[in-house]
Structure formats: structure tokens, C-alpha cells
Design a protein around this motif. Sequence first.
Motif, PDB file in Angstrom:
ATOM      1  N   PRO A   1     108.420 -12.903 -32.397  1.00  0.00           N
ATOM      2  CA  PRO A   1     108.149 -11.580 -32.961  1.00  0.00           C
ATOM      3  C   PRO A   1     109.398 -11.002 -33.624  1.00  0.00           C
ATOM      4  O   PRO A   1     110.471 -11.052 -33.042  1.00  0.00           O
ATOM      5  CB  PRO A   1     107.733 -10.745 -31.748  1.00  0.00           C
ATOM      6  CG  PRO A   1     108.185 -11.508 -30.557  1.00  0.00           C
ATOM      7  CD  PRO A   1     108.314 -12.943 -30.942  1.00  0.00           C
ATOM      8  N   ASN A   2     109.215 -10.538 -34.847  1.00  0.00           N
ATOM      9  CA  ASN A   2     110.308  -9.825 -35.494  1.00  0.00           C
ATOM     10  C   ASN A   2     110.263  -8.412 -34.953  1.00  0.00           C
ATOM     11  O   ASN A   2     109.319  -7.664 -35.227  1.00  0.00           O
ATOM     12  CB  ASN A   2     110.104  -9.821 -37.013  1.00  0.00           C
ATOM     13  CG  ASN A   2     111.167  -8.993 -37.698  1.00  0.00           C
ATOM     14  OD1 ASN A   2     111.345  -7.822 -37.386  1.00  0.00           O
ATOM     15  ND2 ASN A   2     111.881  -9.613 -38.598  1.00  0.00           N
ATOM     16  N   GLU A   3     111.262  -8.069 -34.184  1.00  0.00           N
ATOM     17  CA  GLU A   3     111.207  -6.811 -33.419  1.00  0.00           C
ATOM     18  C   GLU A   3     110.904  -5.623 -34.304  1.00  0.00           C
ATOM     19  O   GLU A   3     110.024  -4.831 -34.012  1.00  0.00           O
ATOM     20  CB  GLU A   3     112.543  -6.592 -32.723  1.00  0.00           C
ATOM     21  CG  GLU A   3     112.721  -7.514 -31.559  1.00  0.00           C
ATOM     22  CD  GLU A   3     113.084  -6.796 -30.293  1.00  0.00           C
ATOM     23  OE1 GLU A   3     113.503  -5.633 -30.399  1.00  0.00           O
ATOM     24  OE2 GLU A   3     112.951  -7.411 -29.234  1.00  0.00           O
TER      25      GLU A   3
ATOM     26  N   SER B   1     107.246  -5.975 -35.930  1.00  0.00           N
ATOM     27  CA  SER B   1     106.182  -5.830 -34.928  1.00  0.00           C
ATOM     28  C   SER B   1     106.155  -4.407 -34.397  1.00  0.00           C
ATOM     29  O   SER B   1     105.089  -3.825 -34.213  1.00  0.00           O
ATOM     30  CB  SER B   1     106.412  -6.762 -33.743  1.00  0.00           C
ATOM     31  OG  SER B   1     106.358  -8.069 -34.176  1.00  0.00           O
TER      32      SER B   1
ATOM     33  N   SER C   1     104.099 -13.523 -34.823  1.00  0.00           N
ATOM     34  CA  SER C   1     104.356 -12.487 -33.801  1.00  0.00           C
ATOM     35  C   SER C   1     104.117 -13.008 -32.397  1.00  0.00           C
ATOM     36  O   SER C   1     104.516 -12.385 -31.427  1.00  0.00           O
ATOM     37  CB  SER C   1     103.431 -11.290 -33.992  1.00  0.00           C
ATOM     38  OG  SER C   1     103.572 -10.781 -35.250  1.00  0.00           O
TER      39      SER C   1
ATOM     40  N   LYS D   1      97.980  -8.569 -32.831  1.00  0.00           N
ATOM     41  CA  LYS D   1      99.091  -9.489 -33.137  1.00  0.00           C
ATOM     42  C   LYS D   1      98.739 -10.371 -34.330  1.00  0.00           C
ATOM     43  O   LYS D   1      99.540 -10.556 -35.237  1.00  0.00           O
ATOM     44  CB  LYS D   1      99.390 -10.385 -31.921  1.00  0.00           C
ATOM     45  CG  LYS D   1     100.351  -9.743 -30.967  1.00  0.00           C
ATOM     46  CD  LYS D   1     100.951 -10.801 -30.039  1.00  0.00           C
ATOM     47  CE  LYS D   1     101.864 -10.114 -29.055  1.00  0.00           C
ATOM     48  NZ  LYS D   1     101.854 -10.656 -27.751  1.00  0.00           N
TER      49      LYS D   1
ATOM     50  N   THR E   1      98.930  -8.272 -37.387  1.00  0.00           N
ATOM     51  CA  THR E   1     100.307  -8.011 -37.809  1.00  0.00           C
ATOM     52  C   THR E   1     100.778  -9.157 -38.704  1.00  0.00           C
ATOM     53  O   THR E   1     101.352  -8.937 -39.779  1.00  0.00           O
ATOM     54  CB  THR E   1     101.231  -7.936 -36.559  1.00  0.00           C
ATOM     55  OG1 THR E   1     100.712  -6.935 -35.699  1.00  0.00           O
ATOM     56  CG2 THR E   1     102.661  -7.603 -36.919  1.00  0.00           C
ATOM     57  N   ASP E   2     100.488 -10.386 -38.274  1.00  0.00           N
ATOM     58  CA  ASP E   2     100.914 -11.543 -39.069  1.00  0.00           C
ATOM     59  C   ASP E   2     100.118 -11.645 -40.375  1.00  0.00           C
ATOM     60  O   ASP E   2     100.646 -12.081 -41.396  1.00  0.00           O
ATOM     61  CB  ASP E   2     100.746 -12.842 -38.257  1.00  0.00           C
ATOM     62  CG  ASP E   2     101.737 -12.895 -37.096  1.00  0.00           C
ATOM     63  OD1 ASP E   2     102.689 -12.070 -37.088  1.00  0.00           O
ATOM     64  OD2 ASP E   2     101.576 -13.739 -36.204  1.00  0.00           O
TER      65      ASP E   2
END
Length: 499
Positions: free
Chosen positions: A211-213, A216, A207, A190, A193-194
Amino acid sequence: MEFLSADGIGITLALVATAISLFYIYAKYKLSYWKRRGVESLPTNLIFGNFKDAVLFRTAPGWHLGNLHKAAKKDVPYLGFYIFHKPCFLLRDPEVIKQILIRDFENFSDRHFAGSEQKDSIGMKNLFGIKNPNWKYLRAKITPTLTRGKLKQMFPLMLETGEPMMKYLENQPENKNGVKVIDAQELSYKYTTDLIASIALGTKMDSFHYPNEEFSKAVMEFFHGFKRMVALVTVFFMPELVEMIGTRMLFNSSFVKKVFWEAMESRERTGNKRGDFIDSLLQLKNGEQNSDYKFEGENLLYQSGTFFSGFESSSTTMSFTLMELANHPEYQERVRQDINKAIDAHGFTFDAFNEMKYLDQAIAEGVRLHPPVSTIDRYTRKDYKIPGTDIILEKGTPIYISLYGLQEDPRFFKDHSTFNPDRFTDDSKVADAYIPFGSGPRMCVGMKVGQLHAKVVIAMLLREYEIWQKPEDKSILDPRSTFTAAANGIVLQFRKLVK
Ligand code: HEM
């Protein structure tokens, strides 16, 4: 319904028997390639060669290659093996590795990865996958985007990305003893991802809380997705089949493209700078261009792809090192003291992180035992005679090195499977077999960025939490994964430290 006559059955059986015999003779001949050349090899399976468990996803392919390294006779410098019937060559000796990766680099300057044809996709046409002559040009251009100065600019972005992670941890439920159960691999994915959003795509995300669906999902697919796992085994070990599976399986997110181009456009329009990779790409775009390779259009996007796999590696570095520290409280405490001493003296600054030498040692040992990119590959561009022998490696022969094999080889490492950061004290000589970032002109270009990423996250966590792993939660390697990953996560116990 008509049945075959006795003659018909006889003829069919004879044909089947002939086909089986012919296949047997053909396979035996193909699988004697190395023996005919006087190269040591291992017993083979008639269909899968030496790669059965890996192609059937029973063992992780990188781990499987490590098992071949370990199965060879002790002092054999190289080993011939087969993926199905394709002859491949495994290097087991640091001197031979130096010869091929450094001294004779001209003949081994491309990866076998992705096959001989260059394909267009974020996953293939970045510095990792690209072939010569474009590689040489691209490497010279990308290297200055990852210098110490650039790293210093990225550092605040790494810290900022950690804030939501720490808040998220704070809010996780705990038992009556104040213990939270956290999957460090997921936590790290996570954060990563960011970090990818921030550094490679120039956009701040959280996230953990918002979270941007689409994003992510795309990145998690990238880390975990079965399709990419299949694609990675293919590009590393059977690139001849890349055409069949299609390179889009490696990464294909229209959302990522949208975010990337919006960031490029707005940064170009406003002239704002953020210290991220978008700033560097704009510099390359507006700089002098080469006629063979231009920093324009999709080529710009491909380069941001470097960070997807790169940060995946540093995410693995962080989570597996943390796992080892969770299982070795004495080293965990020494690392914590190292972190606290530096931060108490300088605050959360770039200089403080440069002082954390024991944390460096712990990470160095983490990537010895758990190399995130466990397989290094090249191929011979021309026929090559191995110095001091009569052995000729034919043009196109895939060459592999298994870091699982090499970095746990008892010939080079005392107590080879024991986690011990003290191997890396200033005055100890590290074996040449230690190459977690590869070797020669094609070694990892993002080493310092990756090390800093792992250090920042471990420092944030160990400053606040005491961490351990229960024996029943022991992590096991994901058999589908070409890059190192835990199949059952890295489940750890976190308890807030009393200060
Ligand atoms: C600590 C984490 C990392 C580890 C253990 C690691 C390991 C490796 C290894 C083993 C290679 C192959 C080297 C060879 O073939 O000799 C490699 C290549 C590469 N890595 Fe890393 N890496 C890490 C982080 C990163 C990061 C953060 C980035 C991006 C910023 C990155 C970008 C690359 C690129 C572009 C290549 C290909 C270089 C070339 O072919 O010229 N890596 N890495």
C-alpha cells in the motif's frame, strides 16, 4: 457581584418570552409554505423541519429521505418537506419523474448539489457537479470516453487489478474448516483504490501488498472520512453552507495531483497508450477547444475526479450485491453457474462477461435494494407550473427523488423488500420506478463501466469461493454516509470451492 433586581428579571423573562413567541410564529409561518400551496406535507419539527435525524447523523441522510417517501400517503405523487425551514420537493411518482427529468429537462438541467455558485475542486467541477451551459458541452465530450470500445480497453486493467486481490485472499488465515472471515466492503474499497489509480490516474498500484501510504490514506479518507461525510450532506442537502465548510473538504490530496500530472506528462512525452482515462484526457486536451470550457490545466484533473465517486458507487454495487448473494445461496449458485459457463466457453474475456446475464440480473436487483447513489437531485431554474395542477414550484426550489423510497415502493414492486434477481428476466417488464442510474439526459454516464467493475470482482470471487453471512454479522447502514455504505462493514465467510 451585582444581582438583577426583580424588575430586571421580569424584563429579561419578558424579552425571552417575546423572542420565543416571535420565533414560534416565524417558524410556523415558514413551515406552512407547502400547506399554503396545497401540497401534501408531513408533521415538522420547529427547528429542523423534516430533517432532524439526518442532520444529527442519527440516520443516513439518503435513508432518511427514503423514510419521508414511505411516510407519505400511499398515492401522493409528490411531497413538500423542509430541511430546517427550507422548502424542498420530493417526487414519488414515475410519471411526474419522467415529466421533470426528461420532458421538461430544460428547466431542471442542473443539480441542486453544490449550490448555485460553481466551486473549484476535484469534487465539484466534474460532470456530476458542473452546471449549465458548461455541463452540456462537457457531457458531449466525456460520453465518448466511456463507450463500449473504451470499456473493452479498460477491461484488461480491471482484470489485472484483481490479481493482487485474489492472492491476498488466498493468504488470509482460515479456521480448521477452511473458512476465512472477510470484510467484503473493505476488500472492495482496496480493489477500487487500485482501480482508480489504474484507470483515472494511469498508474498501477497494489494496495493489498504494497500500500502506498499517502495514496491509500487519501482514497480511504475519501470513502470513509468524517470530513467528507459532513461535506457530502452539505453539498446534497444544504449547499448554501458550502462556502462555510469549504469545498476542499470533499477531496484535496496533493499526492493525487502529483500522480495525475506525472502520468499526463510522461504519457504525452512517450506517446504510450494504456487504454485508461489518461489516454482519453490527452485526446481531449489536444482536440478542438470551446471558448467557455477548455480541457487544460486543473480542468483535466477535475475530470479524473469523476472516477473517484463513480468507482465508489460500483464498489458499493459489488459489495452489497455480494452480501445479498451470501444470504441467498440458491441465487449465489445460479450466478456461479452463469459465470462458470461463460468463462469455461470463452476464458476471462470481454465477450464472456457480456454473456453473464444472470449476474446482470443479480446486480440489477442489488442496486434496486441498495442504490449506491440513493438521492437524485435537481432544482427549478424558472418558476414551474406542474402540468394538470395549479401548483407553482418557485424558481430555485430543490427537487429530490429517493431511490430507497421509490425502488422499494410496494405500489411498483411485488414483495418489495425481497432480493429476487428473477424480477429482471428478459420477458418481465421492469417498473418505471426502477432508476438506479437516474433518468433523462443527466443520468449516469458511467453505468456500463460501473456494471462491468462490479461483475469482474463478483465473478472472480464466486468462481473460487462459496460465501455466506452469519446472522450476527448482519450489516447496518452507516448513519453518517450520504452515499450507501455499511457502518459495521460487510463481514462474510469465505470457503474455497473444491473443483
Ligand atoms: C454501478 C455503479 C453506479 C451507480 C449505481 C451510479 C449511479 C448514478 C446516479 C443515480 C447518478 C445520478 C443520475 C441523475 O441525476 O439522473 C449518477 C451520475 C453520474 N455518474 Fe454514476 N453510478 C455508477 C457508476 C459510475 C461510474 C463508474 C462512473 C464513472 C466512470 C460514474 C459517473 C457518473 C457521472 C459523471 C454522473 C453525472 C452525470 C451528469 O450529471 O451528466 N458513475 N450515477
